[in-house]
Design a protein around this motif. Structure first.
Motif, PDB file in Angstrom:
ATOM      1  N   LYS A 135       0.786  -1.253   0.026  1.00  0.00           N
ATOM      2  CA  LYS A 135       0.048  -0.175  -0.053  1.00  0.00           C
ATOM      3  C   LYS A 135       0.895   1.147  -0.001  1.00  0.00           C
ATOM      4  O   LYS A 135       2.125   1.255   0.419  1.00  0.00           O
ATOM      5  CB  LYS A 135      -1.054   0.121   1.050  1.00  0.00           C
ATOM      6  N   ARG A 150      -2.803   8.996   6.263  1.00  0.00           N
ATOM      7  CA  ARG A 150      -2.290  10.181   5.876  1.00  0.00           C
ATOM      8  C   ARG A 150      -1.164  10.599   6.852  1.00  0.00           C
ATOM      9  O   ARG A 150      -1.011  10.135   8.167  1.00  0.00           O
ATOM     10  CB  ARG A 150      -3.163  11.117   5.638  1.00  0.00           C
ATOM     11  N   VAL A 205      -2.251  13.856   0.774  1.00  0.00           N
ATOM     12  CA  VAL A 205      -3.448  14.256   1.381  1.00  0.00           C
ATOM     13  C   VAL A 205      -4.445  14.548   0.395  1.00  0.00           C
ATOM     14  O   VAL A 205      -5.262  15.413   0.555  1.00  0.00           O
ATOM     15  CB  VAL A 205      -3.400  15.400   2.687  1.00  0.00           C
ATOM     16  N   ASP A 206      -4.172  13.949  -0.934  1.00  0.00           N
ATOM     17  CA  ASP A 206      -5.095  14.345  -2.097  1.00  0.00           C
ATOM     18  C   ASP A 206      -6.068  13.078  -2.562  1.00  0.00           C
ATOM     19  O   ASP A 206      -6.888  13.063  -3.298  1.00  0.00           O
ATOM     20  CB  ASP A 206      -4.383  14.965  -3.333  1.00  0.00           C
ATOM     21  N   GLY A 207      -5.708  11.782  -2.064  1.00  0.00           N
ATOM     22  CA  GLY A 207      -6.330  10.470  -2.038  1.00  0.00           C
ATOM     23  C   GLY A 207      -5.721   9.914  -3.516  1.00  0.00           C
ATOM     24  O   GLY A 207      -6.385   9.012  -3.825  1.00  0.00           O
ATOM     25  N   SER A 208      -4.599  10.514  -3.960  1.00  0.00           N
ATOM     26  CA  SER A 208      -4.345   9.911  -5.343  1.00  0.00           C
ATOM     27  C   SER A 208      -2.933   9.410  -5.518  1.00  0.00           C
ATOM     28  O   SER A 208      -2.755   8.437  -6.283  1.00  0.00           O
ATOM     29  CB  SER A 208      -4.360  10.977  -6.475  1.00  0.00           C
ATOM     30  N   CYS A 209      -2.094   9.696  -4.473  1.00  0.00           N
ATOM     31  CA  CYS A 209      -0.797   9.022  -4.390  1.00  0.00           C
ATOM     32  C   CYS A 209       0.013   9.322  -5.681  1.00  0.00           C
ATOM     33  O   CYS A 209       0.740   8.481  -5.956  1.00  0.00           O
ATOM     34  CB  CYS A 209      -0.769   7.716  -4.051  1.00  0.00           C
ATOM     35  N   ASN A 243      -0.871   8.321   1.815  1.00  0.00           N
ATOM     36  CA  ASN A 243      -1.457   9.390   0.929  1.00  0.00           C
ATOM     37  C   ASN A 243      -0.478  10.676   1.519  1.00  0.00           C
ATOM     38  O   ASN A 243      -1.210  11.311   2.160  1.00  0.00           O
ATOM     39  CB  ASN A 243      -2.896   9.320   1.646  1.00  0.00           C
ATOM     40  N   CYS A 300      -3.255   3.023  -3.368  1.00  0.00           N
ATOM     41  CA  CYS A 300      -3.214   4.227  -2.631  1.00  0.00           C
ATOM     42  C   CYS A 300      -4.362   4.012  -1.474  1.00  0.00           C
ATOM     43  O   CYS A 300      -5.413   3.865  -1.564  1.00  0.00           O
ATOM     44  CB  CYS A 300      -3.335   5.289  -3.561  1.00  0.00           C
ATOM     45  N   ASP A 301      -3.812   4.181  -0.186  1.00  0.00           N
ATOM     46  CA  ASP A 301      -4.613   4.250   0.876  1.00  0.00           C
ATOM     47  C   ASP A 301      -4.955   5.600   1.286  1.00  0.00           C
ATOM     48  O   ASP A 301      -4.212   6.283   1.877  1.00  0.00           O
ATOM     49  CB  ASP A 301      -4.163   3.404   1.939  1.00  0.00           C
ATOM     50  N   SER A 302      -6.202   6.054   0.931  1.00  0.00           N
ATOM     51  CA  SER A 302      -6.309   7.500   1.300  1.00  0.00           C
ATOM     52  C   SER A 302      -6.513   7.979   2.830  1.00  0.00           C
ATOM     53  O   SER A 302      -6.609   9.003   3.174  1.00  0.00           O
ATOM     54  CB  SER A 302      -7.504   7.896   0.462  1.00  0.00           C
ATOM     55  N   ASN A 303      -6.955   6.634   3.562  1.00  0.00           N
ATOM     56  CA  ASN A 303      -7.057   6.983   5.066  1.00  0.00           C
ATOM     57  C   ASN A 303      -5.864   7.064   5.817  1.00  0.00           C
ATOM     58  O   ASN A 303      -5.809   7.449   7.020  1.00  0.00           O
ATOM     59  CB  ASN A 303      -7.847   5.796   5.533  1.00  0.00           C
TER      60      ASN A 303
END
Length: 235
Positions: free
Chosen positions: A115, A139, A121-125, A118, A134-137
């Motif tokens: 994984k 951060r 902190v844009d959720g896209s990596c 992020n 990409c783990d958006s959670n």
């Protein structure tokens, strides 16, 4: 009788013109060679200046990373006893488990099953050059700008991600269901009393294990300089 000298003079003029034409050609070739040499020298100097500038920016990001690491350690200290570190605090970049299945930097050559953090902190990596989910959670901390902290680090920004080196969040590091990386001896405090003279009272050993914490800092600076540092601490 007058024709021969005229022909001689005419031939002399033609020969002189050829010599002057050849000299001009050699002069032009020399000028072109000098221009090419000057261009190569300018490019070499420019390249050296760019390289030195990039190295300077890279060194400055390391200095900023050290400052950010100290801030992250202060955050851990201010949380107080170990019991206050059992749970995640994502907006502070803190996680109570090791996240050993994550690629912290996203550089090339990693396993695509790992994984990605992020970091932006844009959720896209999009920062990552490697494959991965990409783990958006997950951060890092909020951005730290050094402009108001250190004038020498103006234009540098840092984020950190702290993980408690345990398998499970939400429970104590001494819980049998949890497995934590911790020093085997440093966390053990020994009672300084010598006991009775007849040795009926022996020294007692107080078990106080404290897990390790992993601090990963990412610093962005001028000239697109990016530096990752990793620090392992035990409080």
């Amino acid at each position: 009788m007058h024709t021969i000298p005229h022909l001689i003079r005419s031939r002399c003029v033609r020969t002189g013109s050829r010599e002057r034409g050849a000299s001009l050609l050699f002069a032009l070739i020399t000028l072109v060679a000098l221009a090419l040499a000057a261009t190569a020298l300018v490019r070499s100097v420019d390249t050296a200046a760019v390289v030195l500038g990039n190295l300077g920016a890279k060194k400055a990001t390391t200095i900023a990373a050290d400052r950010a690491t100290q801030m992250a350690i202060n955050y851990l200290v201010q949380k107080g006893p170990e019991a206050n570190r059992f749970n995640d605090e994502p907006n502070k970049g803190y996680y109570a488990n090791a996240k050993d299945d994550y690629d912290m930097t996203g550089f090339g050559g990693t396993d695509s099953a790992r994984k990605l953090v992020n970091w932006d902190v844009d959720g896209s990596c999009t920062y990552a050059t490697a494959g991965g989910v990409c783990d958006s959670n997950t951060r890092p901390s909020d951005k730290v700008a050094f402009a108001n902290i250190d004038p020498n680090l103006r234009g540098f920004e840092a984020r950190w991600l702290i993980t408690r080196l345990c398998t499970t969040a939400g429970i104590s590091n001494v819980d049998p269901a949890n497995s934590c990386a911790q020093p085997p001896k440093v966390g053990h405090l020994t009672d300084q009393g010598a006991g009775n003279k007849d040795y009926t009272q022996i020294q007692q050993q107080i078990n106080n294990p404290v897990p390790f914490y992993r601090i990963v800092v990412r610093v962005n600076g001028p000239r697109n300089a990016v530096t990752y540092t990793e620090t392992i601490v035990n409080l």
